[in-house]
Design a protein around this motif. Structure first.
Motif, PDB file in Angstrom:
ATOM      1  N   TYR A  12      37.887  67.031  48.095  1.00  0.00           N
ATOM      2  CA  TYR A  12      38.273  65.639  48.363  1.00  0.00           C
ATOM      3  C   TYR A  12      39.736  65.404  48.019  1.00  0.00           C
ATOM      4  O   TYR A  12      40.461  64.740  48.765  1.00  0.00           O
ATOM      5  CB  TYR A  12      37.357  64.653  47.616  1.00  0.00           C
ATOM      6  CG  TYR A  12      36.085  64.418  48.401  1.00  0.00           C
ATOM      7  CD1 TYR A  12      36.064  63.510  49.458  1.00  0.00           C
ATOM      8  CD2 TYR A  12      34.928  65.143  48.138  1.00  0.00           C
ATOM      9  CE1 TYR A  12      34.918  63.330  50.225  1.00  0.00           C
ATOM     10  CE2 TYR A  12      33.784  64.967  48.897  1.00  0.00           C
ATOM     11  CZ  TYR A  12      33.785  64.054  49.934  1.00  0.00           C
ATOM     12  OH  TYR A  12      32.648  63.879  50.707  1.00  0.00           O
ATOM     13  N   PHE A  16      40.643  65.641  52.090  1.00  0.00           N
ATOM     14  CA  PHE A  16      40.085  64.414  52.673  1.00  0.00           C
ATOM     15  C   PHE A  16      41.225  63.534  53.169  1.00  0.00           C
ATOM     16  O   PHE A  16      42.102  63.156  52.398  1.00  0.00           O
ATOM     17  CB  PHE A  16      39.257  63.663  51.624  1.00  0.00           C
ATOM     18  CG  PHE A  16      38.499  62.470  52.162  1.00  0.00           C
ATOM     19  CD1 PHE A  16      37.243  62.624  52.753  1.00  0.00           C
ATOM     20  CD2 PHE A  16      39.029  61.191  52.063  1.00  0.00           C
ATOM     21  CE1 PHE A  16      36.538  61.517  53.232  1.00  0.00           C
ATOM     22  CE2 PHE A  16      38.335  60.088  52.539  1.00  0.00           C
ATOM     23  CZ  PHE A  16      37.080  60.254  53.115  1.00  0.00           C
ATOM     24  N   THR A  83      39.781  59.950  44.518  1.00  0.00           N
ATOM     25  CA  THR A  83      41.103  60.416  44.966  1.00  0.00           C
ATOM     26  C   THR A  83      42.143  59.289  45.011  1.00  0.00           C
ATOM     27  O   THR A  83      41.847  58.161  45.421  1.00  0.00           O
ATOM     28  CB  THR A  83      41.059  61.106  46.355  1.00  0.00           C
ATOM     29  OG1 THR A  83      41.059  60.114  47.369  1.00  0.00           O
ATOM     30  CG2 THR A  83      39.853  62.018  46.514  1.00  0.00           C
ATOM     31  N   ASP A 141      35.252  59.113  38.289  1.00  0.00           N
ATOM     32  CA  ASP A 141      34.616  60.412  38.515  1.00  0.00           C
ATOM     33  C   ASP A 141      33.168  60.267  38.059  1.00  0.00           C
ATOM     34  O   ASP A 141      32.904  60.123  36.853  1.00  0.00           O
ATOM     35  CB  ASP A 141      35.328  61.514  37.739  1.00  0.00           C
ATOM     36  CG  ASP A 141      34.697  62.881  37.998  1.00  0.00           C
ATOM     37  OD1 ASP A 141      33.610  62.933  38.620  1.00  0.00           O
ATOM     38  OD2 ASP A 141      35.284  63.881  37.565  1.00  0.00           O
ATOM     39  N   CYS A 163      28.251  57.863  48.773  1.00  0.00           N
ATOM     40  CA  CYS A 163      29.079  58.561  47.783  1.00  0.00           C
ATOM     41  C   CYS A 163      28.332  59.661  47.055  1.00  0.00           C
ATOM     42  O   CYS A 163      28.738  60.828  47.115  1.00  0.00           O
ATOM     43  CB  CYS A 163      29.657  57.566  46.782  1.00  0.00           C
ATOM     44  SG  CYS A 163      30.547  58.386  45.436  1.00  0.00           S
ATOM     45  N   PHE A 166      27.346  62.928  48.527  1.00  0.00           N
ATOM     46  CA  PHE A 166      28.489  63.743  48.950  1.00  0.00           C
ATOM     47  C   PHE A 166      29.261  64.305  47.762  1.00  0.00           C
ATOM     48  O   PHE A 166      29.947  65.316  47.892  1.00  0.00           O
ATOM     49  CB  PHE A 166      29.410  62.914  49.852  1.00  0.00           C
ATOM     50  CG  PHE A 166      28.706  62.459  51.094  1.00  0.00           C
ATOM     51  CD1 PHE A 166      28.377  63.366  52.084  1.00  0.00           C
ATOM     52  CD2 PHE A 166      28.312  61.144  51.248  1.00  0.00           C
ATOM     53  CE1 PHE A 166      27.691  62.972  53.228  1.00  0.00           C
ATOM     54  CE2 PHE A 166      27.618  60.734  52.384  1.00  0.00           C
ATOM     55  CZ  PHE A 166      27.311  61.651  53.371  1.00  0.00           C
ATOM     56  N   ALA A 167      29.144  63.644  46.629  1.00  0.00           N
ATOM     57  CA  ALA A 167      29.854  64.119  45.428  1.00  0.00           C
ATOM     58  C   ALA A 167      29.075  65.230  44.727  1.00  0.00           C
ATOM     59  O   ALA A 167      29.663  66.185  44.212  1.00  0.00           O
ATOM     60  CB  ALA A 167      30.071  62.952  44.469  1.00  0.00           C
TER      61      ALA A 167
HETATM   62  C1  LIG Z   1      31.801  59.913  52.508  1.00  0.00           C
HETATM   63  S1  LIG Z   1      33.024  59.167  51.510  1.00  0.00           S
HETATM   64  C2  LIG Z   1      32.369  57.495  51.395  1.00  0.00           C
HETATM   65  C3  LIG Z   1      33.433  56.449  51.339  1.00  0.00           C
HETATM   66  C4  LIG Z   1      32.946  55.008  51.459  1.00  0.00           C
HETATM   67  N1  LIG Z   1      32.188  54.598  50.291  1.00  0.00           N
HETATM   68  C5  LIG Z   1      32.149  54.761  52.703  1.00  0.00           C
HETATM   69  O1  LIG Z   1      31.079  54.138  52.627  1.00  0.00           O
HETATM   70  O2  LIG Z   1      32.613  55.114  53.785  1.00  0.00           O
HETATM   71  C6  LIG Z   1      32.664  59.876  49.908  1.00  0.00           C
HETATM   72  C7  LIG Z   1      33.584  59.355  48.832  1.00  0.00           C
HETATM   73  O3  LIG Z   1      33.135  59.869  47.569  1.00  0.00           O
HETATM   74  C8  LIG Z   1      34.289  60.106  46.782  1.00  0.00           C
HETATM   75  N2  LIG Z   1      33.951  61.074  45.723  1.00  0.00           N
HETATM   76  C9  LIG Z   1      33.743  62.403  45.835  1.00  0.00           C
HETATM   77  N3  LIG Z   1      33.499  62.950  44.628  1.00  0.00           N
HETATM   78  C10 LIG Z   1      33.539  61.940  43.734  1.00  0.00           C
HETATM   79  C11 LIG Z   1      33.375  61.874  42.326  1.00  0.00           C
HETATM   80  N4  LIG Z   1      33.123  62.961  41.590  1.00  0.00           N
HETATM   81  N5  LIG Z   1      33.480  60.665  41.732  1.00  0.00           N
HETATM   82  C12 LIG Z   1      33.739  59.544  42.461  1.00  0.00           C
HETATM   83  N6  LIG Z   1      33.922  59.544  43.801  1.00  0.00           N
HETATM   84  C13 LIG Z   1      33.818  60.731  44.429  1.00  0.00           C
HETATM   85  C14 LIG Z   1      35.291  60.673  47.763  1.00  0.00           C
HETATM   86  O4  LIG Z   1      36.623  60.606  47.281  1.00  0.00           O
HETATM   87  C15 LIG Z   1      35.029  59.804  48.993  1.00  0.00           C
HETATM   88  O5  LIG Z   1      35.861  58.688  48.987  1.00  0.00           O
END
Ligand SMILES: C[S@@+](CC[C@H](N)C(=O)[O-])C[C@H]1O[C@@H](n2cnc3c(N)ncnc32)[C@H](O)[C@@H]1O
Length: 259
Positions: A12, A16, A83, A141, A163, A166-167
């Motif tokens: 990410y 991303f 990010t 995070d 979120c 995907f995280a």
């Molecule tokens: C698929 S996007 C979703 C964005 C938005 N919430 C949406 O509905 O379109 C996944 C988001 O999760 C965030 N993300 C990934 N790993 C994360 C983590 N460890 N902690 C917080 N956010 C995280 C990414 O930066 C990204 O913005």
């Protein structure tokens, strides 16, 4: 070989592209995003989800649309993402930067739900309301035991969209992420989570991002382990076959209360 949570975070951070993400998934309002916005809106009309003053979005990405309805109910809204590039996009929108991403169609959809007769005027009022109430765009995070360092915690409601699946790279980290974000919520506070069912990947241009494959019982089990109860579910089978480079077979909105 599945990725580790650390590798997903690097992905990410490094790969991303918020603008391409917006172009791919938010250049029009499809039935799945309508489903998310409608269910966030109707859940927030329930008393136990609109008591209090503070609402947090976890993993906002570069988006603001999931907080539009919340700006009707809460005085303090906080967006958060891992990010800096995503947080910067939200700040651009807050500052009316000429290069900011355009969320007008989403504001128009919520303005219609709020029964504005003049939708252009509704968009203007709702944009101004969200800009006034969105007080902070924070680093977050979900794998930190305290995912967000913000003085207003605990929050009354947490919203999170697409979120956690995907995280997190595996089941135990998904449960841990839910426990970590639950710690930011007051006892009796509500969570509204929307996301994708049985999804294993999505693309932003040529870049592939992994997803943890989850069905409804798994999500409810994880939320129960994280201390949530009183589940209300809405499920929509996949609506957008062409044009969405993902393999989910449905969408969900689940709301629950922290015990
Ligand atoms: C698929 S996007 C979703 C964005 C938005 N919430 C949406 O509905 O379109 C996944 C988001 O999760 C965030 N993300 C990934 N790993 C994360 C983590 N460890 N902690 C917080 N956010 C995280 C990414 O930066 C990204 O913005």
């Amino acid at each position: 070989m599945p990725m580790t949570n650390k590798e997903v975070k690097s992905l990410y951070r490094e790969r991303f592209d918020p603008v391409q993400y917006h172009t791919t998934y938010y250049s029009n309002l499809d039935k799945e995003v309508e489903f998310f916005l409608t269910n966030i809106h109707s859940t927030l009309l329930k008393e136990k989800f609109n008591e209090g003053k503070r609402c947090l979005e976890i993993g906002s990405g570069p988006t603001v649309h999931s907080l539009i309805s919340a700006s009707h109910h809460f005085d303090t809204l906080v967006s958060s993402d891992y990010t800096e590039k995503n947080r910067e996009e939200i700040r651009k929108w807050l500052n009316k930067d000429a290069q900011a991403l355009d969320w007008t169609i989403f504001f128009r959809f919520v303005a219609n739900m709020e029964k504005f007769s003049d939708l252009d005027e509704g968009v203007r009022i709702l944009e101004e309301r969200l800009r006034r109430k969105l007080k902070n765009v924070s680093f977050c995070d979900v794998f930190d035991s305290i995912p967000l360092n913000y003085k207003e915690a605990p929050f009354d409601v947490i919203i999170t969209s697409l979120c956690l699946e995907f995280a997190a790279c595996d089941w135990s980290s998904y449960v841990q992420a839910l426990k970590n974000i639950a710690a930011l919520l007051r006892v009796g506070g509500g969570i509204i989570m929307v996301g994708a069912l049985n999804n294993t990947f999505y693309y932003v241009n040529d870049e592939i991002f992994p997803s943890l494959k989850l069905d409804q019982p798994m999500i409810q089990k994880a939320m129960t382990l994280a201390g949530f109860q009183g589940f209300e579910w809405k499920i929509l089978e996949r609506q957008v076959i062409e044009g969405k480079p993902t393999d989910h077979d449905g969408c969900f909105c689940v709301s629950a209360i922290k015990m």
